[in-house]
Design a protein around this motif. Structure first.
Motif, short mmCIF file in Angstrom:
data_model
loop_
_atom_site.label_atom_id
_atom_site.label_comp_id
_atom_site.label_asym_id
_atom_site.label_seq_id
_atom_site.Cartn_x
_atom_site.Cartn_y
_atom_site.Cartn_z
N VAL A 91 0.58 -1.26 -0.17
CA VAL A 91 -0.28 -0.04 -0.59
C VAL A 91 0.72 1.60 0.12
N SER A 92 2.10 1.47 0.61
CA SER A 92 2.50 2.38 1.02
C SER A 92 3.24 2.61 -0.57
N ALA A 93 3.63 1.34 -1.12
CA ALA A 93 4.14 1.37 -2.58
C ALA A 93 4.06 2.07 -3.55
N GLY A 94 2.27 2.33 -3.28
CA GLY A 94 0.89 2.84 -4.30
C GLY A 94 -0.13 1.78 -4.60
N TYR A 95 0.14 0.62 -4.87
CA TYR A 95 -0.25 -0.51 -4.67
C TYR A 95 -1.78 -0.34 -4.28
N GLY B 241 4.24 -12.03 -11.11
CA GLY B 241 4.01 -10.73 -10.33
C GLY B 241 4.30 -10.62 -9.25
N THR B 242 3.14 -11.70 -8.33
CA THR B 242 3.90 -11.55 -7.02
C THR B 242 5.07 -11.95 -6.09
N ARG B 243 5.89 -13.03 -7.13
CA ARG B 243 7.31 -13.30 -7.31
C ARG B 243 7.89 -12.30 -6.85
N ARG B 244 7.93 -10.80 -8.19
CA ARG B 244 8.62 -9.86 -7.79
C ARG B 244 8.37 -9.03 -7.36
N ALA B 245 7.10 -8.49 -6.79
CA ALA B 245 6.61 -7.71 -5.77
C ALA B 245 7.62 -8.30 -4.52
N PHE B 246 7.34 -9.72 -4.55
CA PHE B 246 7.90 -10.06 -2.79
C PHE B 246 9.74 -9.72 -2.93
N GLU B 247 9.97 -10.18 -3.33
CA GLU B 247 11.51 -9.55 -3.82
C GLU B 247 11.84 -8.55 -3.66
N ARG B 248 11.24 -7.59 -4.35
CA ARG B 248 11.52 -5.67 -4.27
C ARG B 248 11.48 -5.76 -3.36
N PHE B 249 10.07 -6.32 -2.05
CA PHE B 249 9.93 -6.01 -0.73
C PHE B 249 11.00 -5.91 0.17
N GLN C 41 16.50 -7.95 3.18
CA GLN C 41 16.29 -9.37 4.05
C GLN C 41 16.93 -9.95 2.87
N LEU C 42 16.42 -9.64 1.73
CA LEU C 42 16.95 -10.56 0.04
C LEU C 42 18.48 -11.05 -0.45
N LEU C 43 19.16 -12.60 0.31
CA LEU C 43 20.07 -13.24 -0.13
C LEU C 43 20.42 -12.73 -1.22
N LYS C 44 21.94 -13.00 -1.76
CA LYS C 44 22.09 -12.65 -2.56
C LYS C 44 21.57 -14.47 -3.59
N GLU C 45 21.94 -14.62 -4.75
CA GLU C 45 22.03 -16.11 -4.88
C GLU C 45 22.81 -16.45 -4.84
N PHE C 46 22.97 -17.84 -4.66
CA PHE C 46 24.44 -18.66 -4.40
C PHE C 46 24.65 -18.93 -5.64
N ASP C 47 26.13 -18.09 -5.94
CA ASP C 47 26.69 -19.16 -7.53
C ASP C 47 28.07 -20.62 -7.20
N PRO C 48 26.43 -21.90 -7.83
CA PRO C 48 26.95 -22.96 -7.16
C PRO C 48 28.75 -22.83 -8.60
N ASN C 49 28.97 -22.25 -9.36
CA ASN C 49 30.31 -22.20 -9.67
C ASN C 49 31.35 -21.97 -9.11
N ARG C 50 31.80 -21.49 -7.89
CA ARG C 50 32.31 -20.66 -7.18
C ARG C 50 33.11 -22.34 -6.63
#
Length: 281
Positions: free
Chosen positions: A30-34, A83-91, A97-106
């Motif tokens: 709501v605060s983001a204007g949805y 669309g909900t997935r993208r909104a949740f990631e932005r939240f 609180q969004l952790l970086k994606e693990f890079d398996p090639n490391r």
């Protein structure tokens, strides 16, 4: 905010395992204007996606990985859910609180050496070695943050991984995970890739005969058939269904498709439509 978006059922959302998270997500939307309807749909779909993953609340303090979010919506490919997935990631990103994606090639060089060890030293089949590597990749992705070195592995990280695995599989399957983890951690210690031994892991106990039998004994099947009261049409129906299953091995999905037209009275044969193989028997 949940009460505003869900006037009649807000208590059910608030009392769910991730009620606090849903409430914060609703406030942010709501605060983001949805618009109200859009925020209502996003919160509802997020609740559905999270409940498909686990009934336990998410540990937000430690952060939530992008991989977990993708996995939660993996089987929900409709446009509204994505669309909900993208909104949740932005939240999550807005709250740090969004952790970086693990890079398996490391750890690709280490995993390549370990795979050769499994094939050449232990003599495992290629398919078995692939199962080992898949388990180890899953373990590393959950046990280490995006930039953490292998030396940061700890007994607590191993314990948390096995606890998470144990919530989604039986003890019999968890035994295989423990065995693969032991072998990899022992290999890492011998290669001086970790500073201490972490391969001392207790496996879940499995007892002989603890699972239900895979099939009834034949005398018991015959007793079951004899116990059916065939003085009524329903009794004869039940007897016919169980008789076909017991004597001819028909599946329930095959039995329900049978009609009078399936019987060739002159040839004394029964035509069965096999749904699994899409063929007639």
């Amino acid at each position: 905010m949940l009460k505003r978006l869900f006037p009649k059922v807000h208590a059910r959302y608030a009392a769910s395992a991730n009620g606090a998270l849903l409430g914060d997500f609703a406030v942010w939307l709501v605060s983001a204007g949805y618009a109200r309807d859009a925020a209502h749909g996003h919160v509802r779909r997020l609740k559905q996606a999270l409940e498909r993953m686990s009934s336990a609340p998410l540990a937000r303090d430690a952060g939530i990985s992008a991989g977990f979010v993708s996995q939660a919506f993996a089987s929900l490919q409709a446009a509204p859910f994505q669309g909900t997935r993208r909104a949740f990631e932005r939240f999550l990103a807005a709250h740090g609180q969004l952790l970086k994606e693990f890079d398996p090639n490391r750890f690709a060089p280490l995993l390549d050496r370990y795979r050769r060890y499994l094939l050449e030293v232990r003599g495992l089949a290629v398919s078995t070695a692939d199962q080992h590597i898949a388990t180890i990749k899953r373990f590393l992705a959950q046990a280490l943050s995006a930039d953490a070195p292998l030396q940061d592995l700890s007994a607590l990280a191993v314990e948390r991984f096995l606890a998470a695995e144990g919530r989604r599989m039986r003890r019999q399957s968890l035994q295989h995970v423990v065995a693969r983890l032991r072998a990899f951690l022992r290999f890492c210690f011998e290669q001086v890739a970790v500073p201490e031994r972490l391969d001392t892991i207790d496996a879940p106990r499995v007892y002989r005969g603890e699972l239900p039998p895979r099939a009834l004994t034949w005398p018991l099947v015959q007793r079951l058939l004899r116990s059916i009261d065939r003085r009524s049409r329903l009794g004869w129906r039940d007897y016919a269904i169980l008789h076909l299953m017991a004597h001819y091995g028909l599946r329930p999905s095959e039995i329900v498709t049978l009609t009078l037209g399936s019987i060739d009275w002159q040839a004394k044969t029964l035509r069965v439509k096999q749904c699994k193989t899409r063929s007639d028997l």
